[in-house]
Each structure stands twice: as C-alpha cells, then as structure tokens.
Scaffold this motif. Structure first.
Motif, PDB file in Angstrom:
ATOM      1  N   ARG A 106      -9.279 -30.299  33.245  1.00  0.00           N
ATOM      2  CA  ARG A 106     -10.052 -29.105  32.892  1.00  0.00           C
ATOM      3  C   ARG A 106     -10.635 -28.452  34.129  1.00  0.00           C
ATOM      4  NH1 ARG A 106     -13.677 -31.149  28.089  1.00  0.00           N
ATOM      5  NH2 ARG A 106     -15.026 -29.573  28.943  1.00  0.00           N
ATOM      6  N   SER A 107     -11.028 -27.216  33.978  1.00  0.00           N
ATOM      7  CA  SER A 107     -11.596 -26.494  35.111  1.00  0.00           C
ATOM      8  C   SER A 107     -13.015 -26.959  35.379  1.00  0.00           C
ATOM      9  CB  SER A 107     -11.583 -24.992  34.827  1.00  0.00           C
ATOM     10  OG  SER A 107     -12.502 -24.705  33.792  1.00  0.00           O
ATOM     11  N   ARG A 108     -13.493 -26.691  36.560  1.00  0.00           N
ATOM     12  CA  ARG A 108     -14.843 -27.097  36.950  1.00  0.00           C
ATOM     13  C   ARG A 108     -15.899 -26.393  36.118  1.00  0.00           C
ATOM     14  NH1 ARG A 108     -17.320 -30.136  40.531  1.00  0.00           N
ATOM     15  NH2 ARG A 108     -19.252 -29.442  41.486  1.00  0.00           N
ATOM     16  N   ALA A 109     -15.716 -25.138  35.818  1.00  0.00           N
ATOM     17  CA  ALA A 109     -16.688 -24.378  35.018  1.00  0.00           C
ATOM     18  C   ALA A 109     -16.802 -24.962  33.612  1.00  0.00           C
ATOM     19  CB  ALA A 109     -16.281 -22.908  34.959  1.00  0.00           C
ATOM     20  N   ALA A 110     -15.666 -25.364  33.018  1.00  0.00           N
ATOM     21  CA  ALA A 110     -15.695 -25.948  31.682  1.00  0.00           C
ATOM     22  C   ALA A 110     -16.429 -27.286  31.700  1.00  0.00           C
ATOM     23  CB  ALA A 110     -14.277 -26.126  31.154  1.00  0.00           C
ATOM     24  N   LEU A 111     -16.224 -28.060  32.748  1.00  0.00           N
ATOM     25  CA  LEU A 111     -16.922 -29.345  32.869  1.00  0.00           C
ATOM     26  C   LEU A 111     -18.424 -29.145  33.047  1.00  0.00           C
ATOM     27  CD1 LEU A 111     -14.492 -31.396  35.143  1.00  0.00           C
ATOM     28  CD2 LEU A 111     -15.033 -31.800  32.757  1.00  0.00           C
ATOM     29  N   GLU A 112     -18.812 -28.158  33.844  1.00  0.00           N
ATOM     30  CA  GLU A 112     -20.245 -27.896  34.033  1.00  0.00           C
ATOM     31  C   GLU A 112     -20.888 -27.418  32.745  1.00  0.00           C
ATOM     32  OE1 GLU A 112     -20.818 -25.331  37.357  1.00  0.00           O
ATOM     33  OE2 GLU A 112     -20.046 -26.804  38.780  1.00  0.00           O
ATOM     34  N   ALA A 113     -20.175 -26.590  31.982  1.00  0.00           N
ATOM     35  CA  ALA A 113     -20.712 -26.118  30.704  1.00  0.00           C
ATOM     36  C   ALA A 113     -20.877 -27.287  29.736  1.00  0.00           C
ATOM     37  CB  ALA A 113     -19.790 -25.053  30.110  1.00  0.00           C
ATOM     38  N   GLU A 114     -19.879 -28.148  29.666  1.00  0.00           N
ATOM     39  CA  GLU A 114     -19.991 -29.318  28.795  1.00  0.00           C
ATOM     40  C   GLU A 114     -21.139 -30.217  29.231  1.00  0.00           C
ATOM     41  OE1 GLU A 114     -17.422 -33.172  27.287  1.00  0.00           O
ATOM     42  OE2 GLU A 114     -16.428 -31.627  28.489  1.00  0.00           O
ATOM     43  N   ASN A 115     -21.312 -30.370  30.540  1.00  0.00           N
ATOM     44  CA  ASN A 115     -22.402 -31.174  31.076  1.00  0.00           C
ATOM     45  C   ASN A 115     -23.751 -30.600  30.662  1.00  0.00           C
ATOM     46  OD1 ASN A 115     -23.724 -33.123  32.487  1.00  0.00           O
ATOM     47  ND2 ASN A 115     -23.081 -32.432  34.510  1.00  0.00           N
ATOM     48  N   LEU A 116     -23.898 -29.269  30.742  1.00  0.00           N
ATOM     49  CA  LEU A 116     -25.161 -28.643  30.325  1.00  0.00           C
ATOM     50  C   LEU A 116     -25.418 -28.844  28.839  1.00  0.00           C
ATOM     51  CD1 LEU A 116     -25.079 -25.354  32.414  1.00  0.00           C
ATOM     52  CD2 LEU A 116     -26.627 -27.283  32.681  1.00  0.00           C
ATOM     53  N   VAL A 117     -24.373 -28.713  28.017  1.00  0.00           N
ATOM     54  CA  VAL A 117     -24.535 -28.920  26.568  1.00  0.00           C
ATOM     55  C   VAL A 117     -24.967 -30.357  26.292  1.00  0.00           C
ATOM     56  CG1 VAL A 117     -23.256 -29.041  24.399  1.00  0.00           C
ATOM     57  CG2 VAL A 117     -22.962 -27.076  25.897  1.00  0.00           C
ATOM     58  N   LEU A 118     -24.342 -31.291  26.958  1.00  0.00           N
ATOM     59  CA  LEU A 118     -24.708 -32.696  26.751  1.00  0.00           C
ATOM     60  C   LEU A 118     -26.141 -32.974  27.199  1.00  0.00           C
ATOM     61  CD1 LEU A 118     -21.406 -34.477  27.844  1.00  0.00           C
ATOM     62  CD2 LEU A 118     -22.313 -34.255  25.535  1.00  0.00           C
ATOM     63  N   ARG A 119     -26.560 -32.390  28.307  1.00  0.00           N
ATOM     64  CA  ARG A 119     -27.944 -32.581  28.761  1.00  0.00           C
ATOM     65  C   ARG A 119     -28.940 -31.988  27.775  1.00  0.00           C
ATOM     66  NH1 ARG A 119     -28.708 -34.493  33.959  1.00  0.00           N
ATOM     67  NH2 ARG A 119     -26.817 -34.598  35.194  1.00  0.00           N
ATOM     68  N   GLN A 120     -28.607 -30.826  27.196  1.00  0.00           N
ATOM     69  CA  GLN A 120     -29.514 -30.224  26.215  1.00  0.00           C
ATOM     70  C   GLN A 120     -29.604 -31.100  24.971  1.00  0.00           C
ATOM     71  OE1 GLN A 120     -31.610 -27.860  26.568  1.00  0.00           O
ATOM     72  NE2 GLN A 120     -32.314 -27.988  24.458  1.00  0.00           N
ATOM     73  N   GLN A 121     -28.494 -31.680  24.563  1.00  0.00           N
ATOM     74  CA  GLN A 121     -28.529 -32.583  23.409  1.00  0.00           C
ATOM     75  C   GLN A 121     -29.392 -33.808  23.707  1.00  0.00           C
ATOM     76  OE1 GLN A 121     -24.545 -33.614  22.266  1.00  0.00           O
ATOM     77  NE2 GLN A 121     -23.976 -31.492  21.815  1.00  0.00           N
ATOM     78  N   ILE A 122     -29.322 -34.284  24.932  1.00  0.00           N
ATOM     79  CA  ILE A 122     -30.167 -35.430  25.317  1.00  0.00           C
ATOM     80  C   ILE A 122     -31.635 -35.044  25.289  1.00  0.00           C
ATOM     81  CG2 ILE A 122     -30.767 -36.918  27.261  1.00  0.00           C
ATOM     82  CD1 ILE A 122     -27.788 -37.036  27.926  1.00  0.00           C
ATOM     83  N   ASN A 123     -31.958 -33.833  25.736  1.00  0.00           N
ATOM     84  CA  ASN A 123     -33.350 -33.380  25.694  1.00  0.00           C
ATOM     85  C   ASN A 123     -33.853 -33.304  24.270  1.00  0.00           C
ATOM     86  OD1 ASN A 123     -33.573 -33.196  28.449  1.00  0.00           O
ATOM     87  ND2 ASN A 123     -32.914 -31.057  28.530  1.00  0.00           N
ATOM     88  N   VAL A 124     -33.027 -32.805  23.353  1.00  0.00           N
ATOM     89  CA  VAL A 124     -33.419 -32.751  21.939  1.00  0.00           C
ATOM     90  C   VAL A 124     -33.598 -34.157  21.397  1.00  0.00           C
ATOM     91  CG1 VAL A 124     -32.622 -32.072  19.641  1.00  0.00           C
ATOM     92  CG2 VAL A 124     -32.367 -30.494  21.569  1.00  0.00           C
ATOM     93  N   LEU A 125     -32.680 -35.033  21.750  1.00  0.00           N
ATOM     94  CA  LEU A 125     -32.786 -36.431  21.301  1.00  0.00           C
ATOM     95  C   LEU A 125     -34.070 -37.080  21.793  1.00  0.00           C
ATOM     96  CD1 LEU A 125     -29.333 -38.205  21.580  1.00  0.00           C
ATOM     97  CD2 LEU A 125     -30.905 -38.264  19.678  1.00  0.00           C
ATOM     98  N   ARG A 126     -34.447 -36.810  23.028  1.00  0.00           N
ATOM     99  CA  ARG A 126     -35.678 -37.379  23.581  1.00  0.00           C
ATOM    100  C   ARG A 126     -36.897 -36.941  22.802  1.00  0.00           C
ATOM    101  NH1 ARG A 126     -35.575 -36.130  29.748  1.00  0.00           N
ATOM    102  NH2 ARG A 126     -33.705 -37.231  30.274  1.00  0.00           N
ATOM    103  N   ARG A 127     -36.906 -35.699  22.382  1.00  0.00           N
ATOM    104  CA  ARG A 127     -38.067 -35.186  21.647  1.00  0.00           C
ATOM    105  C   ARG A 127     -38.157 -35.752  20.242  1.00  0.00           C
ATOM    106  NH1 ARG A 127     -36.558 -29.822  23.614  1.00  0.00           N
ATOM    107  NH2 ARG A 127     -35.610 -29.551  21.577  1.00  0.00           N
ATOM    108  N   THR A 128     -37.011 -35.953  19.576  1.00  0.00           N
ATOM    109  CA  THR A 128     -37.035 -36.296  18.153  1.00  0.00           C
ATOM    110  C   THR A 128     -36.757 -37.758  17.856  1.00  0.00           C
ATOM    111  OG1 THR A 128     -34.702 -35.731  17.934  1.00  0.00           O
ATOM    112  CG2 THR A 128     -36.312 -33.980  17.516  1.00  0.00           C
ATOM    113  N   ALA A 129     -36.135 -38.460  18.761  1.00  0.00           N
ATOM    114  CA  ALA A 129     -35.726 -39.837  18.490  1.00  0.00           C
ATOM    115  C   ALA A 129     -36.895 -40.797  18.676  1.00  0.00           C
ATOM    116  CB  ALA A 129     -34.585 -40.218  19.435  1.00  0.00           C
ATOM    117  N   PRO A 130     -36.767 -41.999  18.127  1.00  0.00           N
ATOM    118  CA  PRO A 130     -37.813 -43.012  18.332  1.00  0.00           C
ATOM    119  C   PRO A 130     -37.909 -43.398  19.801  1.00  0.00           C
ATOM    120  CG  PRO A 130     -35.891 -43.984  17.281  1.00  0.00           C
ATOM    121  CD  PRO A 130     -35.658 -42.499  17.318  1.00  0.00           C
TER     122      PRO A 130
END
Length: 190
Positions: free
Chosen positions: A17-41
């Motif tokens: 995959r292209s570098r831009a697609a990997l960076e976008a996926e990385n940002l999406v995954l980081r945002q999901q982790i931030n949401v998980l941190r706020r709501t998870a035990p």
C-alpha cells in the motif's frame, strides 16, 4: 489464532500500500485507541496470543514502545522477560540424569567395601561386572563406605618405623676463588 493471521495479513498488505494510505490507517487506529481509553475499563484482559504479539513486535522493533497505548511499556518488557525465563526453564529442565541404584546393589557395594578395605571403586566395579551388574564406577564410589583413617600408614608412622635406616646429611657447596665448586657432606648426628 485468527488474530495472529489477521495481523500477518495486514502486515503483508501494508507492504504494497501507499505511504499515505498507511498513515491514514494509522491515524484511524490511534483515534480508536483514544476512544477506547476513555470508555473502556481501567484494566484490560489479554490472552496469551495478545501477549505473544506484543512481545514479538517489541522484540523485533524495540521502538514500538512509544506507540503503546492500552498497555504500559514496562508491562510488555515484563512479559518479554517472563517468556524468556519460561523458555530457559523449559530448555534446562532435567533430562533424567543418572538412573537410581536399587537398595540391594547399594548394600552390596557397601558390604564389599567394608569386607575388602583395600579395594577401590575400580576393583569393586570389575567384580560387579563379573556378577552381571552394570553400574558406573562413579556411582560405586558414591555408595562405598567411608573410612575413618587412611588405608595405608602416614608419614609419621613411616618415619618412626624406619628411623634406624634413614641417614641424614647436609650438603654444602663452597665456591673457591678460582670458581671451582667443592661439595662438603656433613653428618648432623656427629
């Protein structure tokens, strides 16, 4: 196992995959982790395969410590060390060792060593081989009876028994002015 296969597949797909697609996926995954941190035990439960993946990634790429969000970097390092200890504990487990010697044979070795005080382990080993008992010489030495005193006489006894036949002399070498050496024998008893 499915998680591990999915991770490997995403790594292979990430290579093409292209570098831009990997960076976008990385940002999406980081945002999901931030949401998980706020709501998870506060405490997550990890399965063995999750721990293995984290430890493997840390082992191959030590810089991933900075990207860890749901687990502390010290925890991953602790898992890595625990896995290392478990591996070497498994690797150095007892492989059996020397076989156990039956009580009758141990008693026979002890009786033979008491009845024949001048026999050592090699002689008893030979006698047991003649009887058809296959046991190592070091095992025989281990089970032989211990003696309180040495089987032969000591130096003190030897000197006392042979005092009349021992001659004592002192040797003196005297160099002369012409560098010749003269040997002088002196009897200290005289």
């Amino acid at each position: 196992m499915r998680d591990l296969c999915r991770l490997i597949w995403s790594a292979v797909v990430g290579l093409v995959r292209s570098r831009a697609a990997l960076e976008a996926e990385n940002l999406v995954l980081r945002q999901q982790i931030n949401v998980l941190r706020r709501t998870a035990p506060k405490r997550f439960s990890f399965r063995s395969i999750d721990r293995l993946i984290f430890v493997g990634l840390y082992r191959w790429f030590p810089d991933v410590r900075d990207a860890l969000a749901i687990v502390k970097p010290d925890t991953v390092i602790r898992w890595h060390r625990a896995g290392f200890r478990a591996y070497w504990r498994w690797k150095s487990r007892s492989g059996g060792g020397r076989p156990k010697v039956p009580l009758e044979i141990r008693q026979l070795i002890r009786d033979m060593s008491l009845a024949n005080p001048l026999w050592g382990a090699p002689r008893i080993h030979g006698e047991l081989l003649k009887l058809g008992i296959d046991i190592g010489q070091t095992s025989i030495a281990k089970y032989m009876a211990r003696r309180r005193r040495p089987p032969s006489q000591g130096w003190k006894t030897f000197l006392r028994n042979h005092a009349d036949g021992i001659a004592a002399m002192d040797l003196f070498v005297v160099p002369t002015i012409s560098f010749r050496l003269h040997l002088w024998l002196v009897d200290p008893a005289a």
